[in-house]
Scaffold this motif. Sequence first.
Motif, mmCIF file in Angstrom:
data_model
loop_
_atom_site.group_PDB
_atom_site.id
_atom_site.type_symbol
_atom_site.label_atom_id
_atom_site.label_comp_id
_atom_site.label_asym_id
_atom_site.label_seq_id
_atom_site.Cartn_x
_atom_site.Cartn_y
_atom_site.Cartn_z
ATOM 1 N N PHE A 103 0.834 -1.199 0.000
ATOM 2 C CA PHE A 103 0.000 0.000 0.000
ATOM 3 C C PHE A 103 0.873 1.255 0.000
ATOM 4 O O PHE A 103 0.618 2.210 -0.747
ATOM 5 C CB PHE A 103 -0.914 0.003 1.230
ATOM 6 N N LEU A 104 1.920 1.242 0.814
ATOM 7 C CA LEU A 104 2.804 2.402 0.924
ATOM 8 C C LEU A 104 3.459 2.733 -0.415
ATOM 9 O O LEU A 104 3.615 3.909 -0.769
ATOM 10 C CB LEU A 104 3.864 2.141 1.996
ATOM 11 N N HIS A 105 3.825 1.704 -1.182
ATOM 12 C CA HIS A 105 4.418 1.934 -2.503
ATOM 13 C C HIS A 105 3.434 2.662 -3.414
ATOM 14 O O HIS A 105 3.814 3.573 -4.167
ATOM 15 C CB HIS A 105 4.822 0.603 -3.144
ATOM 16 N N LEU A 106 2.156 2.259 -3.367
ATOM 17 C CA LEU A 106 1.153 2.899 -4.209
ATOM 18 C C LEU A 106 0.928 4.354 -3.819
ATOM 19 O O LEU A 106 0.551 5.176 -4.658
ATOM 20 C CB LEU A 106 -0.168 2.130 -4.135
ATOM 21 N N VAL A 107 1.152 4.667 -2.552
ATOM 22 C CA VAL A 107 0.983 6.036 -2.081
ATOM 23 C C VAL A 107 2.192 6.897 -2.432
ATOM 24 O O VAL A 107 2.048 8.024 -2.923
ATOM 25 C CB VAL A 107 0.755 6.059 -0.550
ATOM 26 N N THR A 108 3.377 6.385 -2.196
ATOM 27 C CA THR A 108 4.572 7.222 -2.285
ATOM 28 C C THR A 108 5.157 7.323 -3.686
ATOM 29 O O THR A 108 5.849 8.291 -3.990
ATOM 30 C CB THR A 108 5.662 6.695 -1.329
ATOM 31 N N GLU A 145 5.036 8.486 -7.066
ATOM 32 C CA GLU A 145 4.222 9.467 -7.766
ATOM 33 C C GLU A 145 4.041 9.151 -9.245
ATOM 34 O O GLU A 145 3.282 9.837 -9.937
ATOM 35 C CB GLU A 145 4.811 10.861 -7.568
ATOM 36 N N ASP A 146 4.715 8.132 -9.740
ATOM 37 C CA ASP A 146 4.504 7.687 -11.122
ATOM 38 C C ASP A 146 3.319 6.738 -11.244
ATOM 39 O O ASP A 146 2.914 6.388 -12.356
ATOM 40 C CB ASP A 146 5.755 6.984 -11.655
ATOM 41 N N LYS A 147 2.790 6.300 -10.109
ATOM 42 C CA LYS A 147 1.713 5.313 -10.136
ATOM 43 C C LYS A 147 0.349 5.993 -10.111
ATOM 44 O O LYS A 147 -0.058 6.573 -9.111
ATOM 45 C CB LYS A 147 1.857 4.335 -8.960
#
Length: 281
Positions: free
Chosen positions: A229-234, A236-238
């Motif tokens: 989840f944290l990767h999807l938040v942080t 910014e290319d996603k």
Amino acid sequence: MALSGKVALVTGAGQGLGRGISDILLKNGAKVAMLDRNETAGKNTKVDFDKKYGEDHSIFLTCDVTSDEQLKGAFQKTIERFGRLDIVCNNAGIVDESNWEKMVDINLKGVIRGTYLALKHMKKENGGAGGVIVNTASMAGLGPILFLPAYTATKHGVVGLSRALAEASKAGGYGVRINALCPTFINTPLLSYLTDEELTGDFRPLCHFAPQLQEMAGMLEVPVVAESFLHLVTDEDKNGAVMMVTAEGGAYINFPQNVMEVPKTPVTSTRTPTEPETPSK
């Protein structure tokens, strides 16, 4: 996106994955409004987090995501308390094939309602500063679970909603990224519902497939999914990203080319127009 000073709102935050998501946000410097209809679980979580992060870093709000009034009020209270809103995680969900209308109300309509409210407060055309929305779907949003057909439908809906709104945000300049999280089996209280005879309704004779699917997919612990989840938040290319999380790790799903994507340049028709008839005199 650095999380220090950011404000997040998480639904279904009293226990399970929602609690884990709230925890990792707080750990990384965000302030969090935790929403849950289970008041006891939510208040207990708030007490635990106050000890770890301090009382001023989170609030708990009793909220049923099927209530438009309650959810609107929770968003408003969050902004009144913390002054802004940057991250929304629509995570609340249930398993109940015997009451599929209720499941649709929570798993799909609740996510749509929460996503639209998040956009209302965050998109730049409304004076917001932008932000990110992560909607919790499931592996059932990518393929069927034969003994949970209505649940599968709700999670497919969450994936479709997230992808469509990501395109809308990009085309409309909303400044808000929208992503979907699709974990396999997570070690939470919700897991026991998969074999509950009452909750699986007419499909209870097929519940014996659940252990086989769990063995194939493996079991995830909440902190592992929270990291994804944290990767999807942080990152910014996603935007429009759909991440499947398995025991082997997280992987972004590459869907076929979006045939409905808005073209970057106008498309000129190659059809020869029909000559108008010369009006008779």
